[in-house]
Design an enzyme around this catalytic site. Sequence first.
Site, PDB file in Angstrom:
ATOM      1  N   SER A   1      37.246  35.023  45.825  1.00 51.36           N
ATOM      2  CA  SER A   1      38.102  36.095  45.325  1.00 51.36           C
ATOM      3  C   SER A   1      37.443  37.419  45.654  1.00 51.36           C
ATOM      4  O   SER A   1      36.218  37.503  45.817  1.00 51.36           O
ATOM      5  CB  SER A   1      38.289  35.965  43.814  1.00 51.36           C
ATOM      6  OG  SER A   1      38.823  37.157  43.273  1.00 51.36           O
TER       7      SER A   1
ATOM      8  N   TYR B   1      34.623  35.168  35.139  1.00 50.20           N
ATOM      9  CA  TYR B   1      35.232  34.842  36.431  1.00 50.20           C
ATOM     10  C   TYR B   1      34.537  35.599  37.561  1.00 50.20           C
ATOM     11  O   TYR B   1      34.153  35.008  38.579  1.00 50.20           O
ATOM     12  CB  TYR B   1      36.720  35.193  36.379  1.00 50.20           C
ATOM     13  CG  TYR B   1      37.461  34.962  37.674  1.00 50.20           C
ATOM     14  CD1 TYR B   1      37.752  33.674  38.107  1.00 50.20           C
ATOM     15  CD2 TYR B   1      37.876  36.029  38.464  1.00 50.20           C
ATOM     16  CE1 TYR B   1      38.441  33.452  39.281  1.00 50.20           C
ATOM     17  CE2 TYR B   1      38.560  35.825  39.641  1.00 50.20           C
ATOM     18  CZ  TYR B   1      38.846  34.529  40.049  1.00 50.20           C
ATOM     19  OH  TYR B   1      39.517  34.322  41.225  1.00 50.20           O
TER      20      TYR B   1
END
Length: 311
Positions: A178, A191
């Site tokens: 990501s 995250y």
Amino acid sequence: MALPSVMVLPLLIVIAAGVYYIYNEVMHFMSKSQVRNKVVVITDAVSGVGTECAQLFHKGGARLILCGTNWDKLESLYDRLTNDADPKETFAPKLVILDFSDMDSIEDVVAEVLECYGYVDVLICNSSVKVKAPVQSVSLELDRNIMDVNYFGPSTLAKGVLPPMISRRSGHIVLVNSIQGRLAVPFRSSYAASKHAAQAFFDCLRAEVEEYGIVVSTISHTFINASDPPPVEEPTPKPNTLAAFIASQLTHGVRPSVLANEIMQTVNRKRKEVVLAHPIPRVALYLRSLVPPFLFAVLSAGVKDSVLAVQ
């Protein structure tokens, strides 16, 4: 006889369109030929991106090993791939249960994956779990689970398939990461931390295995947007317009099919690092490196505005 000047521009457009069409057809053919007969492992193959990847690589003639946590969904994907496929052009996928939240099972999973063909040509680490919450509300147990799925799982699987790649002096490992592995956003601490860790691990791995002819690629994308785009609404005034705009761009997702095509191109062209994002996240990456205080101030202002909005 010379062409009238009014005909020059349309003729150039037609020629350019023809060249572009031929280029796309050539690249499409090369995409299939380059993955044909390759042993390709896809984790979380039943997700939106995983399913799109499975379809692309299956049509290209790859020997797929599809991994996921749900056997029924894996079988459903298997049926979808094989029902309309030409057995002379494609291979029936092999299915493996893989759950990165159960790290004790990874050693057995690696053995099962290698038993399929004895080696792996391409490993696509696609699994991910997300959480959005303030730092103080995330438990240690949830932190560990996120790190297992997003970092320890992919890195352990990569280590497991690495020995045959080294002995064969070929292979390709792709981390579908990501953009938050490079740029942290408020309320996503666990995250972002797991994605930063994965980015660092595969960056190190790339340098260590290059001498063996193994390629390591990372694809940093914005959030996956599998839903239909929402209707356009009139914007409401916000205390910090710049912060709101940056936040909306950072969370503007990419379609699963677009990301899957990017993964295929990354494998074909052996790209080492890909950023799949809109201009604003790209600018934020540069700001993080060049003028971090400015970016920090903008993100902090955005947090204050979100708190005021909730109140």
